[in-house]
Design a protein around this motif. Structure first.
Motif, PDB file in Angstrom:
ATOM      1  N   ARG A   1      23.582  61.221  19.051  1.00  0.00           N
ATOM      2  CA  ARG A   1      23.129  61.672  20.174  1.00  0.00           C
ATOM      3  C   ARG A   1      21.627  62.149  20.175  1.00  0.00           C
ATOM      4  O   ARG A   1      21.179  62.935  19.236  1.00  0.00           O
ATOM      5  CB  ARG A   1      24.019  63.031  20.475  1.00  0.00           C
ATOM      6  CG  ARG A   1      25.519  62.738  20.876  1.00  0.00           C
ATOM      7  CD  ARG A   1      25.737  61.806  22.049  1.00  0.00           C
ATOM      8  NE  ARG A   1      27.315  61.563  22.400  1.00  0.00           N
ATOM      9  CZ  ARG A   1      27.954  60.553  21.882  1.00  0.00           C
ATOM     10  NH1 ARG A   1      27.214  59.468  21.179  1.00  0.00           N
ATOM     11  NH2 ARG A   1      29.143  60.652  22.084  1.00  0.00           N
TER      12      ARG A   1
ATOM     13  N   VAL B   1      18.928  64.209  21.497  1.00  0.00           N
ATOM     14  CA  VAL B   1      19.004  65.115  22.129  1.00  0.00           C
ATOM     15  C   VAL B   1      17.854  66.192  21.666  1.00  0.00           C
ATOM     16  O   VAL B   1      17.979  66.485  20.382  1.00  0.00           O
ATOM     17  CB  VAL B   1      20.179  65.969  22.186  1.00  0.00           C
ATOM     18  CG1 VAL B   1      20.173  67.290  23.069  1.00  0.00           C
ATOM     19  CG2 VAL B   1      21.355  65.036  22.891  1.00  0.00           C
TER      20      VAL B   1
ATOM     21  N   TYR C   1      25.281  76.036  24.942  1.00  0.00           N
ATOM     22  CA  TYR C   1      24.371  75.256  24.229  1.00  0.00           C
ATOM     23  C   TYR C   1      23.778  74.471  25.549  1.00  0.00           C
ATOM     24  O   TYR C   1      24.250  74.201  26.594  1.00  0.00           O
ATOM     25  CB  TYR C   1      25.163  74.362  23.154  1.00  0.00           C
ATOM     26  CG  TYR C   1      24.444  73.184  23.249  1.00  0.00           C
ATOM     27  CD1 TYR C   1      23.947  72.760  21.660  1.00  0.00           C
ATOM     28  CD2 TYR C   1      24.400  71.847  23.874  1.00  0.00           C
ATOM     29  CE1 TYR C   1      23.079  71.658  21.453  1.00  0.00           C
ATOM     30  CE2 TYR C   1      23.981  70.647  23.729  1.00  0.00           C
ATOM     31  CZ  TYR C   1      23.177  70.542  22.456  1.00  0.00           C
ATOM     32  OH  TYR C   1      22.721  69.377  22.061  1.00  0.00           O
TER      33      TYR C   1
ATOM     34  N   GLN D   1      19.192  65.254  26.654  1.00  0.00           N
ATOM     35  CA  GLN D   1      19.667  63.793  25.963  1.00  0.00           C
ATOM     36  C   GLN D   1      18.817  62.777  26.633  1.00  0.00           C
ATOM     37  O   GLN D   1      18.744  62.695  27.929  1.00  0.00           O
ATOM     38  CB  GLN D   1      21.213  63.752  26.243  1.00  0.00           C
ATOM     39  CG  GLN D   1      21.646  62.284  25.572  1.00  0.00           C
ATOM     40  CD  GLN D   1      22.872  62.300  25.136  1.00  0.00           C
ATOM     41  OE1 GLN D   1      23.340  61.378  24.519  1.00  0.00           O
ATOM     42  NE2 GLN D   1      23.687  63.470  25.155  1.00  0.00           N
TER      43      GLN D   1
ATOM     44  N   HIS E   1      32.595  59.064  20.505  1.00  0.00           N
ATOM     45  CA  HIS E   1      33.233  60.048  19.712  1.00  0.00           C
ATOM     46  C   HIS E   1      34.019  60.832  20.315  1.00  0.00           C
ATOM     47  O   HIS E   1      34.007  61.196  21.560  1.00  0.00           O
ATOM     48  CB  HIS E   1      32.234  60.868  18.965  1.00  0.00           C
ATOM     49  CG  HIS E   1      31.300  61.661  19.355  1.00  0.00           C
ATOM     50  ND1 HIS E   1      30.116  62.395  18.831  1.00  0.00           N
ATOM     51  CD2 HIS E   1      31.007  62.040  20.723  1.00  0.00           C
ATOM     52  CE1 HIS E   1      29.455  63.116  19.584  1.00  0.00           C
ATOM     53  NE2 HIS E   1      30.085  62.954  20.745  1.00  0.00           N
TER      54      HIS E   1
ATOM     55  N   HIS F   1      35.057  65.473  20.593  1.00  0.00           N
ATOM     56  CA  HIS F   1      35.177  66.785  19.934  1.00  0.00           C
ATOM     57  C   HIS F   1      35.910  68.013  20.574  1.00  0.00           C
ATOM     58  O   HIS F   1      36.242  67.571  21.991  1.00  0.00           O
ATOM     59  CB  HIS F   1      33.611  67.164  19.514  1.00  0.00           C
ATOM     60  CG  HIS F   1      32.718  66.769  20.511  1.00  0.00           C
ATOM     61  ND1 HIS F   1      32.690  67.435  21.907  1.00  0.00           N
ATOM     62  CD2 HIS F   1      31.682  65.939  20.640  1.00  0.00           C
ATOM     63  CE1 HIS F   1      31.665  66.915  22.538  1.00  0.00           C
ATOM     64  NE2 HIS F   1      31.256  65.906  21.656  1.00  0.00           N
TER      65      HIS F   1
ATOM     66  N   ARG G   1      27.436  67.178  31.646  1.00  0.00           N
ATOM     67  CA  ARG G   1      26.134  66.395  31.843  1.00  0.00           C
ATOM     68  C   ARG G   1      25.591  66.668  33.384  1.00  0.00           C
ATOM     69  O   ARG G   1      26.364  66.627  34.379  1.00  0.00           O
ATOM     70  CB  ARG G   1      26.322  64.988  31.751  1.00  0.00           C
ATOM     71  CG  ARG G   1      27.568  64.359  30.730  1.00  0.00           C
ATOM     72  CD  ARG G   1      26.909  64.565  29.349  1.00  0.00           C
ATOM     73  NE  ARG G   1      28.284  64.613  28.687  1.00  0.00           N
ATOM     74  CZ  ARG G   1      28.009  64.795  26.988  1.00  0.00           C
ATOM     75  NH1 ARG G   1      27.012  65.191  26.661  1.00  0.00           N
ATOM     76  NH2 ARG G   1      29.080  64.699  26.592  1.00  0.00           N
TER      77      ARG G   1
ATOM     78  N   HIS H   1      34.222  59.744  24.392  1.00  0.00           N
ATOM     79  CA  HIS H   1      33.177  59.628  25.369  1.00  0.00           C
ATOM     80  C   HIS H   1      31.813  58.887  24.680  1.00  0.00           C
ATOM     81  O   HIS H   1      31.436  59.175  23.432  1.00  0.00           O
ATOM     82  CB  HIS H   1      32.702  60.899  25.860  1.00  0.00           C
ATOM     83  CG  HIS H   1      32.328  62.117  24.997  1.00  0.00           C
ATOM     84  ND1 HIS H   1      33.176  62.616  24.381  1.00  0.00           N
ATOM     85  CD2 HIS H   1      31.125  62.282  24.572  1.00  0.00           C
ATOM     86  CE1 HIS H   1      32.631  63.672  23.581  1.00  0.00           C
ATOM     87  NE2 HIS H   1      31.289  63.448  23.883  1.00  0.00           N
TER      88      HIS H   1
ATOM     89  N   HIS I   1      28.043  56.926  25.823  1.00  0.00           N
ATOM     90  CA  HIS I   1      27.295  56.875  26.854  1.00  0.00           C
ATOM     91  C   HIS I   1      26.351  55.594  26.833  1.00  0.00           C
ATOM     92  O   HIS I   1      26.040  54.989  25.568  1.00  0.00           O
ATOM     93  CB  HIS I   1      26.122  57.870  27.035  1.00  0.00           C
ATOM     94  CG  HIS I   1      26.639  59.230  26.800  1.00  0.00           C
ATOM     95  ND1 HIS I   1      27.531  59.967  27.582  1.00  0.00           N
ATOM     96  CD2 HIS I   1      26.656  60.196  25.471  1.00  0.00           C
ATOM     97  CE1 HIS I   1      27.877  61.353  26.997  1.00  0.00           C
ATOM     98  NE2 HIS I   1      27.246  61.307  25.765  1.00  0.00           N
TER      99      HIS I   1
ATOM    100  N   ASP J   1      22.608  68.344  28.821  1.00  0.00           N
ATOM    101  CA  ASP J   1      24.066  68.525  28.229  1.00  0.00           C
ATOM    102  C   ASP J   1      24.187  70.135  28.226  1.00  0.00           C
ATOM    103  O   ASP J   1      23.339  70.793  27.746  1.00  0.00           O
ATOM    104  CB  ASP J   1      23.678  68.129  26.627  1.00  0.00           C
ATOM    105  CG  ASP J   1      23.946  66.632  26.574  1.00  0.00           C
ATOM    106  OD1 ASP J   1      24.781  66.093  27.377  1.00  0.00           O
ATOM    107  OD2 ASP J   1      23.261  65.936  25.737  1.00  0.00           O
TER     108      ASP J   1
ATOM    109  N   LEU K   1      26.921  72.414  26.753  1.00  0.00           N
ATOM    110  CA  LEU K   1      28.244  72.389  26.092  1.00  0.00           C
ATOM    111  C   LEU K   1      28.709  73.915  25.505  1.00  0.00           C
ATOM    112  O   LEU K   1      27.841  74.986  25.484  1.00  0.00           O
ATOM    113  CB  LEU K   1      28.099  71.698  24.523  1.00  0.00           C
ATOM    114  CG  LEU K   1      28.182  70.214  24.880  1.00  0.00           C
ATOM    115  CD1 LEU K   1      26.861  69.417  24.997  1.00  0.00           C
ATOM    116  CD2 LEU K   1      29.001  69.301  23.829  1.00  0.00           C
TER     117      LEU K   1
ATOM    118  N   ILE L   1      29.327  75.007  22.481  1.00  0.00           N
ATOM    119  CA  ILE L   1      29.296  74.673  21.239  1.00  0.00           C
ATOM    120  C   ILE L   1      29.108  76.108  20.465  1.00  0.00           C
ATOM    121  O   ILE L   1      29.931  76.165  19.514  1.00  0.00           O
ATOM    122  CB  ILE L   1      27.824  73.836  20.642  1.00  0.00           C
ATOM    123  CG1 ILE L   1      28.246  72.466  20.897  1.00  0.00           C
ATOM    124  CG2 ILE L   1      27.695  74.210  19.081  1.00  0.00           C
ATOM    125  CD1 ILE L   1      27.058  71.637  20.769  1.00  0.00           C
TER     126      ILE L   1
END
Ligand code: GTQ
Length: 348
Positions: free
Chosen positions: A68, A70, A90, A94, A105, A107, A113, A146, A148, A164, A166, A168
């Motif tokens: 990614r 980013v 977070y 990106q 991947h 998570h 987005r 997902h 991209h 992005d 998130l 996190i």
């Protein structure tokens, strides 16, 4: 206090540290503050300044190598490397260049987005692709594969940049992070583009749908529709003196926020709007979709223009002003606070 007692205490504190203990009385008011005292500070990132760094990354590393590609927006109130824009959230920008794929991947962190610039890139989620356009809000739910991608230059591809968002830091705090790489770069597609929207996006849901997932099954909320809703409301309704016209994106199967850990909003401020001051115990990240104006957060005043990103810490007074008709997208940790009975708001 006598020096003798002072010395005895400090010796005692030293012993406590060595025994993995600490006295509460020296930190009580920090641990149990009278009101939130966020370490994060109000900050604005000007897109004009961010963009060259993002584009430069495109010359230095491929999406495939980076997985990614980013740049993380780090709140200057936290130590460098915290990878956090608020204590719980977070934010990153990106970049996907024409012909690139950011490999599949999954998570446990939920991701949103928000497309800043460029057309034609796609995100695939749960066997379905969605094409991304500026202003679209797209979700990749917790534990969903997902990937991209961006069509090649020959197919009209252009650099695409999105924000992005998130959870996190929250997931890190909970030590609940799991992740896996997919065996293929691109996940297998088993639905046509638009399937999820047709199933859940028209105030109807499949008749025997069982809600098993807290995240919205609509994973793309196109800007056109959100913008149209705000436009209609602005012309038909008295606007809110604090928010202008503000709508929350929902999960149509529950009526709650589109994601369990992050709420997302879009609001329209008419030209000349001078909002009243509010504060709230959620921390909010804003980005400007259209228009120009000014925001006061605590003691900071920021002028904003399209694609700038700014952050309002918990419980700091916020006041919005618009020179031109302005559209803001925002996300916050509100659903978490709300679920835990911790959401407080004050509208002055
Ligand atoms: O696109 O899956 O900015 O996993 C950070 C972590 C984006 C992503 C980020 C991620 C992603």
């Amino acid at each position: 206090m006598t020096t003798d007692l002072q010395e005895k205490r400090s010796e005692y504190y030293q012993q406590l540290t060595e025994a993995n203990l600490a006295p509460l009385w020296t930190s009580l008011h920090t641990l149990v503050p009278p009101h939130p005292r966020p370490r994060i500070v109000p900050t604005i990132w000007k897109y004009k300044e961010l963009r060259p760094y993002v584009m430069h990354a495109g010359e230095l590393i491929t999406a495939k190598e980076a997985v990614r590609r980013v740049l993380i927006l780090e709140n200057p109130g936290l130590p460098a490397g915290s990878a956090s824009i608020t204590s719980t959230l977070y934010a990153g920008l990106q970049l996907i260049l024409p012909g690139e794929i950011a490999p599949s991947h999954r998570h446990t962190q939920s991701a949103l987005r928000f497309v800043m610039e460029g057309h034609g890139a796609w995100t695939a989620v749960n066997g379905e692709k969605t094409t991304m356009s500026p202003g679209d809000f797209i979700i990749t739910p917790s534990w969903n594969w997902h990937d991209h991608g961006n069509p090649s230059l020959e197919n009209g591809g252009e650099p695409v940049i999105w924000l992005d968002g998130l959870d996190i830091p929250l997931i890190q705090m909970l030590d609940a992070g799991f992740a896996e790489d997919n065996v293929q770069d691109e996940q297998e597609l088993f639905k046509q583009e638009g399937f999820s929207y047709a199933s859940f996006g028209y105030n109807m849901i499949p008749v025997r749908h069982e809600v098993k997932d807290p995240t919205s099954p609509i994973f793309s909320y196109p800007y056109e529709r959100s913008r149209e809703a705000l436009y209609q409301l602005l012309r038909q309704e008295a606007i809110d003196e604090w928010d202008g016209v503000k709508l929350k994106y929902i999960n149509p199967t529950t009526g709650g926020s589109a994601m369990p850990t992050m709420a997302t909003f879009m609001q329209l401020l008419p030209a000349g709007f001078k909002g009243r001051t509010y504060r709230s115990s959620d921390s909010t990240v804003y980005t400007v979709v259209e228009g120009k104006g000014k925001v006061k957060i605590g003691d900071s005043v920021f002028e904003f223009e399209p694609k700038d990103i700014f952050v309002a810490p918990s419980w700091q007074p916020v006041q919005l002003e618009a020179d031109e008709e302005t559209v803001l997208f925002s996300y916050s940790d509100r659903p978490v606070l709300s679920q835990l009975g911790l959401l407080r708001e004050k509208r002055d």
